[in-house]
Each structure stands twice: as structure tokens, then as C-alpha cells.
Design a protein around this motif. Structure first.
Motif, PDB file in Angstrom:
ATOM      1  N   GLU A 112       0.955  -1.189   0.164  1.00 32.33           N
ATOM      2  CA  GLU A 112       0.200   0.129  -0.151  1.00 32.33           C
ATOM      3  C   GLU A 112       0.952   1.234  -0.188  1.00 32.33           C
ATOM      4  O   GLU A 112       2.099   1.117   0.513  1.00 32.33           O
ATOM      5  CB  GLU A 112      -0.965   0.084   1.244  1.00 32.33           C
ATOM      6  CG  GLU A 112      -1.983   0.954   1.317  1.00 32.33           C
ATOM      7  CD  GLU A 112      -2.847   0.668   2.526  1.00 32.33           C
ATOM      8  OE1 GLU A 112      -3.819   1.620   2.550  1.00 32.33           O
ATOM      9  OE2 GLU A 112      -2.572  -0.156   3.195  1.00 32.33           O
ATOM     10  N   GLU A 148       0.398   5.761  -0.431  1.00 25.60           N
ATOM     11  CA  GLU A 148      -0.575   6.814  -0.497  1.00 25.60           C
ATOM     12  C   GLU A 148       0.243   8.128  -0.513  1.00 25.60           C
ATOM     13  O   GLU A 148       1.544   8.288   0.152  1.00 25.60           O
ATOM     14  CB  GLU A 148      -1.483   6.729   0.438  1.00 25.60           C
ATOM     15  CG  GLU A 148      -2.338   8.160   0.451  1.00 25.60           C
ATOM     16  CD  GLU A 148      -3.404   8.166   1.629  1.00 25.60           C
ATOM     17  OE1 GLU A 148      -4.442   8.645   1.564  1.00 25.60           O
ATOM     18  OE2 GLU A 148      -3.009   7.727   2.897  1.00 25.60           O
ATOM     19  N   LYS A 169       0.454  12.489  -0.376  1.00 29.34           N
ATOM     20  CA  LYS A 169      -0.545  13.803  -0.076  1.00 29.34           C
ATOM     21  C   LYS A 169       0.186  14.938  -0.418  1.00 29.34           C
ATOM     22  O   LYS A 169       1.168  14.948  -0.161  1.00 29.34           O
ATOM     23  CB  LYS A 169      -1.203  13.510   1.248  1.00 29.34           C
ATOM     24  CG  LYS A 169      -2.267  12.390   1.567  1.00 29.34           C
ATOM     25  CD  LYS A 169      -2.553  12.306   2.909  1.00 29.34           C
ATOM     26  CE  LYS A 169      -3.593  11.308   3.365  1.00 29.34           C
ATOM     27  NZ  LYS A 169      -3.991  11.461   4.517  1.00 29.34           N
ATOM     28  N   GLU A 197      -4.963  13.865  -0.653  1.00 31.07           N
ATOM     29  CA  GLU A 197      -4.468  12.739  -1.416  1.00 31.07           C
ATOM     30  C   GLU A 197      -4.584  13.015  -3.114  1.00 31.07           C
ATOM     31  O   GLU A 197      -5.212  13.495  -3.679  1.00 31.07           O
ATOM     32  CB  GLU A 197      -5.528  11.734  -1.322  1.00 31.07           C
ATOM     33  CG  GLU A 197      -5.020  10.144  -2.009  1.00 31.07           C
ATOM     34  CD  GLU A 197      -6.037   9.177  -1.772  1.00 31.07           C
ATOM     35  OE1 GLU A 197      -6.264   8.577  -0.728  1.00 31.07           O
ATOM     36  OE2 GLU A 197      -6.790   8.828  -2.727  1.00 31.07           O
ATOM     37  N   TYR A 230      -3.161   6.849  -4.709  1.00 28.87           N
ATOM     38  CA  TYR A 230      -3.344   5.779  -3.573  1.00 28.87           C
ATOM     39  C   TYR A 230      -3.516   4.278  -4.493  1.00 28.87           C
ATOM     40  O   TYR A 230      -4.013   4.390  -5.490  1.00 28.87           O
ATOM     41  CB  TYR A 230      -4.439   5.956  -2.854  1.00 28.87           C
ATOM     42  CG  TYR A 230      -4.968   4.647  -1.961  1.00 28.87           C
ATOM     43  CD1 TYR A 230      -4.169   4.552  -0.796  1.00 28.87           C
ATOM     44  CD2 TYR A 230      -5.763   3.679  -2.282  1.00 28.87           C
ATOM     45  CE1 TYR A 230      -4.546   3.452   0.112  1.00 28.87           C
ATOM     46  CE2 TYR A 230      -5.876   2.500  -1.596  1.00 28.87           C
ATOM     47  CZ  TYR A 230      -5.282   2.465  -0.219  1.00 28.87           C
ATOM     48  OH  TYR A 230      -5.469   1.475   0.588  1.00 28.87           O
ATOM     49  N   ASN A 282      -3.423   0.228  -3.595  1.00 28.02           N
ATOM     50  CA  ASN A 282      -3.279  -1.133  -2.557  1.00 28.02           C
ATOM     51  C   ASN A 282      -3.154  -2.485  -3.339  1.00 28.02           C
ATOM     52  O   ASN A 282      -4.425  -2.799  -3.879  1.00 28.02           O
ATOM     53  CB  ASN A 282      -4.444  -1.131  -1.662  1.00 28.02           C
ATOM     54  CG  ASN A 282      -4.209  -2.236  -0.557  1.00 28.02           C
ATOM     55  OD1 ASN A 282      -3.175  -3.008  -0.698  1.00 28.02           O
ATOM     56  ND2 ASN A 282      -4.968  -2.062   0.607  1.00 28.02           N
ATOM     57  N   MET A 327       3.342   7.248  -9.249  1.00 23.75           N
ATOM     58  CA  MET A 327       2.586   7.674  -8.282  1.00 23.75           C
ATOM     59  C   MET A 327       1.397   8.612  -9.152  1.00 23.75           C
ATOM     60  O   MET A 327       1.315   9.565  -8.836  1.00 23.75           O
ATOM     61  CB  MET A 327       3.029   8.084  -7.278  1.00 23.75           C
ATOM     62  CG  MET A 327       3.909   7.471  -6.431  1.00 23.75           C
ATOM     63  SD  MET A 327       4.285   8.401  -4.801  1.00 23.75           S
ATOM     64  CE  MET A 327       2.811   8.322  -3.914  1.00 23.75           C
ATOM     65  N   GLU A 375      -7.960  -1.178  -6.559  1.00 22.21           N
ATOM     66  CA  GLU A 375      -7.632  -0.081  -5.453  1.00 22.21           C
ATOM     67  C   GLU A 375      -6.717   0.835  -5.673  1.00 22.21           C
ATOM     68  O   GLU A 375      -5.589   0.552  -5.434  1.00 22.21           O
ATOM     69  CB  GLU A 375      -7.438  -0.789  -4.010  1.00 22.21           C
ATOM     70  CG  GLU A 375      -8.794  -1.473  -3.526  1.00 22.21           C
ATOM     71  CD  GLU A 375      -8.660  -1.947  -2.033  1.00 22.21           C
ATOM     72  OE1 GLU A 375      -8.102  -0.966  -1.215  1.00 22.21           O
ATOM     73  OE2 GLU A 375      -8.690  -2.865  -1.641  1.00 22.21           O
ATOM     74  N   ARG A 384      -6.291   5.001  -7.414  1.00 25.86           N
ATOM     75  CA  ARG A 384      -6.860   6.261  -7.871  1.00 25.86           C
ATOM     76  C   ARG A 384      -5.746   7.394  -7.709  1.00 25.86           C
ATOM     77  O   ARG A 384      -4.723   7.211  -7.011  1.00 25.86           O
ATOM     78  CB  ARG A 384      -7.949   6.466  -6.871  1.00 25.86           C
ATOM     79  CG  ARG A 384      -7.373   6.707  -5.368  1.00 25.86           C
ATOM     80  CD  ARG A 384      -8.649   6.800  -4.412  1.00 25.86           C
ATOM     81  NE  ARG A 384      -8.270   6.731  -3.103  1.00 25.86           N
ATOM     82  CZ  ARG A 384      -8.352   5.708  -2.242  1.00 25.86           C
ATOM     83  NH1 ARG A 384      -9.084   4.700  -2.722  1.00 25.86           N
ATOM     84  NH2 ARG A 384      -7.973   5.807  -0.902  1.00 25.86           N
ATOM     85  N   GLY A 385      -6.146   8.464  -8.384  1.00 28.93           N
ATOM     86  CA  GLY A 385      -5.217   9.630  -8.445  1.00 28.93           C
ATOM     87  C   GLY A 385      -4.502   9.800  -9.542  1.00 28.93           C
ATOM     88  O   GLY A 385      -3.879   9.044 -10.011  1.00 28.93           O
ATOM     89  N   ILE A 399       4.487  11.044   1.834  1.00 27.27           N
ATOM     90  CA  ILE A 399       4.176   9.645   1.057  1.00 27.27           C
ATOM     91  C   ILE A 399       4.277   8.833   2.172  1.00 27.27           C
ATOM     92  O   ILE A 399       5.357   8.386   2.987  1.00 27.27           O
ATOM     93  CB  ILE A 399       5.320   9.440  -0.181  1.00 27.27           C
ATOM     94  CG1 ILE A 399       5.201  10.611  -0.954  1.00 27.27           C
ATOM     95  CG2 ILE A 399       5.100   7.944  -0.415  1.00 27.27           C
ATOM     96  CD1 ILE A 399       6.202  10.300  -2.136  1.00 27.27           C
ATOM     97  N   SER A 448       4.705   0.808   8.542  1.00 32.48           N
ATOM     98  CA  SER A 448       4.762   1.909   7.787  1.00 32.48           C
ATOM     99  C   SER A 448       5.993   2.722   7.621  1.00 32.48           C
ATOM    100  O   SER A 448       6.817   2.646   8.802  1.00 32.48           O
ATOM    101  CB  SER A 448       3.452   2.815   7.936  1.00 32.48           C
ATOM    102  OG  SER A 448       3.463   3.259   9.158  1.00 32.48           O
TER     103      SER A 448
END
Length: 602
Positions: free
Chosen positions: A249, A251, A253, A258, A261, A263, A290, A300, A302-303, A317, A326
Motif C-alpha cells: 500500500e 499513498e 498527499k 490525497e 493511492y 493497494n 504515483m 484499488e 486512484r489519483g 508519502i 509503515s
């Protein structure tokens, strides 16, 4: 009343404790191990559809049913997974096991495989379906680990839900040993023509530093003029620091909002070859882009990447793995407008070309002036071409935008200096003297060719497996196309997707394979005897589908070990004493090699 009372208790229990979506599964191996590859990793032209468990560098370990179910089919193939078994679990999912050395004799699978091979006259009879399926319980031994197919000894495990390949660890396979993820490297790559990163027209590697476990920072001020995308390399380990795996995963921002993202929990079988749209190769390493491509269909994701902004903004990130651990990268990005203007000439005529590179937004040329004065222009097929021009310390950068290239092959020259090769925009077939190359629509390439050789580099580099190659020649005896001296394809007009290699040539192979070592050996752990017969072929390679093997004048149907280039004959049912073997095999160009009767002893 009592019945209603119990129904209420059951319903309340479901609300309190929840429905168990995936009944618990067990590890496919009976001992504690580590992962050498994780789900979703980049595999040149596909996502890795399962996980690879270490088997201690050995074959013959018991492979267990991860849950109650029915073995519905098995298959043996000369490469790929080697021996593979499909276990349909009672909850509707399917567990797939690859690279096995034996199926269970107790369940009768080895006997059925032998019968199918004899019936079809080949070691590779395709899928063998069981009717009725073979029922097994969780923990039953269904096979033994091996190294058949591609790779050293390990066990490959997949969990499927219909058409979906699913991460086994999200599906209930237990695993506890996860490291904190590492953020290894980061690039900013211009996504619009003329955009700059840190005043450069070319992609820039951004320095990152570590600020504690799982905490990273940008070590420099980063400026972006126009639009750019982040490409990031990250990893973790699952039980062994020797093997780096891919956290699932990530992400991104900007100021808490965001912009990307993903996953990697599941991939559709019908779309699992879309990995080149998510990953890119930069400086020989794998990076995740990204920004979501319209051509990728993960469940999953998006973006659309970094937004077009002005001023100073906070980047964050977060990379998270399956164990919930994480890593975070933070820094400042300074955005401004894209002020680059197209030029028709640059201000000196004497210069040295340092390098020519293909980027996703154009052809990059780095030069250094030899002396000041004069002017130079750039021409594409003898027509003046616009370009972007920027100074970076003592050198200058030139970017010929992708939009300046038309479909088909083009020559580029700077005044009288012709750049080597042809530059080709995707969407059309490019013909050279001996080869035909087709570049995908959203890529372009540089091609250099001679009479019987060619090099082709594709940009973006990750798009390489979508390009195809064929040859005009079709009937030259024993000649074929080779990629870095490895067999690529016969001389026919049928296009084939490119290998990782950039270099291709037409070579002649009229030498048959050579029989090398022939030894009786023992498979570890299960302690079964086998006859191993190594064959060497330095050009087109052995064609395992052509092998014929006879033990004591009776035809047998052995396994093929592609990495060791060896035939492996099961000797379980042979008596001690003297036996003989004879065989034949051909290479991929049809050169035939017989093995006369040879004695061996058990």
C-alpha cells in the motif's frame, strides 16, 4: 419461544463479532520460513500473482492443503510453474501451488499423471482434471516442493477468487515477520513538455535522508516548473533481509490532500499483464509511478498524480506493508508555472554531444560547448524541429518534445551532426533491412540496425514488453533471431514481444545439443531416487517437447528442469541393480541429438 431465543442470540453474535469473510487458512509448509517474493511485484510483463516461500534451498518438503477442499486438476509444463496443483477450497476460493517436484502418491496423483502422459505420448499432457475431484482436509500433504519451472527451489502459492488473483496474506495465510518498509529512492519525471525539475528538462533523482526508523525526508529543496510525476522505489523484507519484497500500500498527499493511492491486494487474471503501466525501469531499478494510467484496471488505485500548483507545498508519502508497519517520507515541493519556450536554434556551433536519452516526454540531448559563437539548429528528416533548451552548470540540455516527432521512423541531426539510429513514434510498424518493429501507441523508440543485427530501446522503458519484433527472412536454413545470444524466435513474419534485451541479431545454429552428465541422485527430504541427464546447447537451446527417454527399452515421461537444462526421470519403481537408458532430444532449430544406450546402477 426457545427457538426464537436462539435465533436472536445467533443474529446478535454476527452483529457483534462480524461475518468471517475468509475462513482461516494455514501455511502451505510445515516449518517456519520466509518470503523471497511478494504479491504484486513487477515481473517485466506482468504482476507477480502470488507469493514465493523459501524452502531452505532444498526440494522435497511436504506441501500442505491450506484449507479443506478438493484437488480439481494438476499440470506439468517445461517452464513457468513446472508442476502445478489446483486446490478448490470449500469456500469457493482456489489455492494454486507451483514449482513442485512430486504430487502425492498416497492420493494417487502421480499414478494419474503417468497414465495421462502414456495416453498422450508426452511429458506435458496439459491440464489433467479429476472427476470426481480428490477431497483433502486442511493440513493434508498434497505434494512436495521443488524447483521445476523457472527459479531455484521455492514454493509459489496463489489464492484465486474466480478471475481475481489475491494476495494470500490478505486471504488468511498466516505470516508474522515483517520489517519496517524502506523508501529507497525517488525520481521526479516531467509529465508535460518543457516542464523542469530543479531547473532541468530531464528526470531528476531527488536526495532523501533517514530521520529515524521508517522516517524519511527530502534532503533538498525541490522546484517543479509545470507538471511532473513522482516515481518511487520502496521495499520491505518478510523474514529475511537477503530478499526485498514489495509493501502492498502507498499513498501520496499534498497539504493533506490525497493525489495518489494504490493497494496491491488483488489483480484480475485478465489484466495482470498491465504492470508496465504502473512500474517503470530507471537506472536499472524498478520504480512505481504515483499517477494512475487510464490503461490500468487495478481494484484499488486512484489519483492522477501531483496537481498543478503554485508556491510552496507539503509532500507526504506513506508506505504500508501487510503487517501494518509503515514508513513516511516528508518534504517541501516548490511549484511554479512552466515558462519554457520552444526554440529553433541554440547559440553555438561547436559542441560535444555527451549523451542522447529517451524520456517519456521526448528525446534528451546533453551537450557541452567547445567554444562560444555561432548557431545551430535541429532537423527531423531534414525539416527544422522545435526544441526546449536549458543550461545546467557547464552543460546544456536539449529536449526535442514527443509532439515534434511524427509516426514512423525519423532521422535527427544537429546541423551536420546526425544522431545515431532512427527515432520512431509508436503506432506504426517500422521496417529495417531485416526486421520489422512495432512500437506501442503511447511510446516511442530508438532503433539502430545493420545487415543482421538491431538494437531497440523503448521509452517509457517499462513499455518494452508491448513492442514486437519479427524478421523479413522466412526460409533461411537454421537461422533465427537471438536476443543477447539467447533464442528469441524463428525467422518468420509472426511478431513476438520484445525481451528485456535491447540487442537482437540473426544467427545460424546447425549444431545439435550435447549430452553431458548422467547421474543417479536422491531428492532431499523425500529421499526418492532419480536419473538426472544434463544437456548443453549454447545457441537456440533445448526443446523439451522433443525429448524421448527409454529406461530398459520402455518409454518413460520425465520432468524437465529448465534452469538446470536437465531431464529428471523418477526411479521410484525400479529395482536395485543395472539398468540402461537411451534418449533423444532436439534444439529449437530442430538439430537432433541421440543418446545411445548407457548403463546406470541403482
Amino acid at each position: 419461544m426457545k427457538t426464537k431465543f436462539f435465533l436472536v442470540i445467533i443474529v446478535l453474535s454476527f452483529f457483534i463479532f462480524g461475518f468471517e469473510k475468509n475462513p482461516s487458512l494455514i501455511s502451505p509448509l510445515s516449518f517456519q520460513t520466509y518470503c523471497t517474493s511478494s504479491f504484486g511485484e513487477y515481473r517485466f510483463n506482468h504482476f507477480h500473482g502470488g507469493v514465493d516461500f523459501s524452502t531452505k534451498g532444498e526440494e522435497g518438503h511436504s506441501v500442505l492443503a491450506v484449507g479443506d477442499g478438493r484437488i480439481s486438476r494438476v499440470r506439468r509444463e517445461p517452464s513457468g510453474y513446472g508442476r502445478v496443483l489446483y486446490l478448490d477450497l470449500n469456500d469457493g476460493r482456489t489455492a494454486v501451488y507451483g514449482h513442485l517436484i512430486r504430487f502425492s502418491r498416497e492420493l494417487g496423483i502421480e499414478k494419474i499423471l503417468k497414465e495421462e502422459c502414456e495416453k498422450k505420448g508426452t511429458s506435458f499432457p496439459g491440464d489433467i482434471y479429476f472427476s470426481p475431484p480428490i477431497e483433502v482436509k486442511k493440513g493434508d500433504v498434497i505434494a512436495f516442493s521443488g524447483e521445476l519451472g523457472i527459479g531455484s527451489p521455492h514454493l509459489h502459492l496463489e489464492i484465486r477468487k474466480g478471475d481475481e488473483l489475491c494476495d494470500p496474506f490478505f486471504e488468511g495465510i498466516p505470516f508474522e515477520t515483517y520489517s519496517v518498509p524502506s523508501i529507497n529512492s525517488l525520481y521526479l519525471v516531467q509529465s508535460e513538455e518543457g516542464a523542469k525539475v530543479n531547473s532541468s528538462l530531464f528526470p531528476q533523482k531527488i536526495s532523501i535522508g533517514k530521520n529515524g526508523e521508517g522516517k524519511y525526508i527530502l534532503k533538498e529543496n525541490v522546484s517543479i516548473e509545470g507538471r511532473a510525476d513522482i516515481y518511487i522505489a520502496f521495499s520491505d523484507s518478510m523474514g529475511s533481509s537477503e530478499y526485498r519484497t514489495l509493501p502492498s500500500e502507498i499513498e501520496g498527499k499534498i497539504d493533506g490532500e490525497e493525489f495518489f493511492y494504490v493497494n496491491l491486494k488483488s489483480v484480475s487474471l485478465s489484466h495482470y499483464k498491465e504492470s508496465p503501466y504502473l512500474f517503470e525501469i530507471i537506472d536499472g531499478n524498478v520504480y512505481l509511478k504515483m499517477s494512475k494510467s487510464d490503461k490500468i484496471t487495478l481494484n484499488e488505485i486512484r489519483g492522477s498524480g501531483l496537481p498543478k500548483l503554485q508556491g510552496r507545498h507539503n509532500l507526504e508519502i506513506v508506505v504500508k506493508n501487510r503487517g501494518g508497519k509503515s514508513a513516511i517520507l516528508q518534504g517541501i515541493l516548490n511549484f511554479s508555472e512552466n515558462r519554457s519556450e520552444l526554440k529553433n536554434e541554440f547559440p553555438f556551433s561547436k559542441y560535444k554531444i555527451l549523451e542522447t536519452s529517451l524520456y517519456s516526454n521526448g528525446v534528451g540531448i546533453a551537450i557541452i560547448p567547445i567554444e562560444e559563437g555561432g548557431k545551430s539548429a535541429i532537423y527531423i528528416n531534414d525539416k527544422p524541429a522545435p526544441f526546449f533548451f536549458s543550461r545546467r552548470s557547464q552543460k546544456y540540455e536539449i529536449l526535442i518534445p514527443k509532439s515534434a516527432l511524427s509516426k514512423g521512423s525519423q532521422e535527427i541531426r544537429m546541423n551536420e551532426k546526425k544522431l545515431s539510429g532512427l527515432f520512431c513514434k509508436g503506432g506504426e510498424q517500422i521496417l529495417t533491412k531485416q526486421f520489422a518493429v512495432e512500437i506501442p501507441e503511447d511510446a516511442f523508440a530508438k532503433i539502430e540496425s545493420s545487415d543482421n543485427a538491431m538494437s531497440v530501446s523503448v521509452s517509457p522503458k517499462g513499455m518494452t514488453p508491448f513492442a514486437t519484433l519479427s524478421a523479413h527472412k522466412t526460409e533461411h536454413y537454421k537461422e533465427a533471431i537471438y536476443a543477447n545470444n539467447f533464442f528469441f524466435s524463428r525467422l518468420n513474419s509472426k511478431p513476438k514481444n520484445l525481451f528485456k534485451s535491447e540487442n537482437y541479431k540473426i544467427l545460424k545454429d546447425d549444431k545439435p545439443p550435447v549430452w553431458s552428465k548422467i547421474v543417479v541422485s536422491t531428492i532431499p527430504n523425500i529421499m526418492e531416487k532419480e536419473l538426472r541427464m544434463e544437456i548443453k546447447d549454447n545457441l537456440s537451446g533445448v526443446d523439451p517437447n522433443s525429448m524421448k527417454v527409454f529406461i530398459d527399452d520402455r518409454e518413460v515421461y520425465p520432468d524437465w528442469d529448465s534452469d538446470a537444462s536437465s531431464i529428471r526421470v523418477d526411479l521410484t519403481n525400479y529395482a536395485k541393480g543395472e539398468h540402461n537408458v537411451s534418449a533423444s532430444i532436439s534444439d529449437k532449430m530442430g538439430n537432433f541429438s541421440p543418446l545411445p544406450k548407457t548403463k546406470f546402477f541403482l
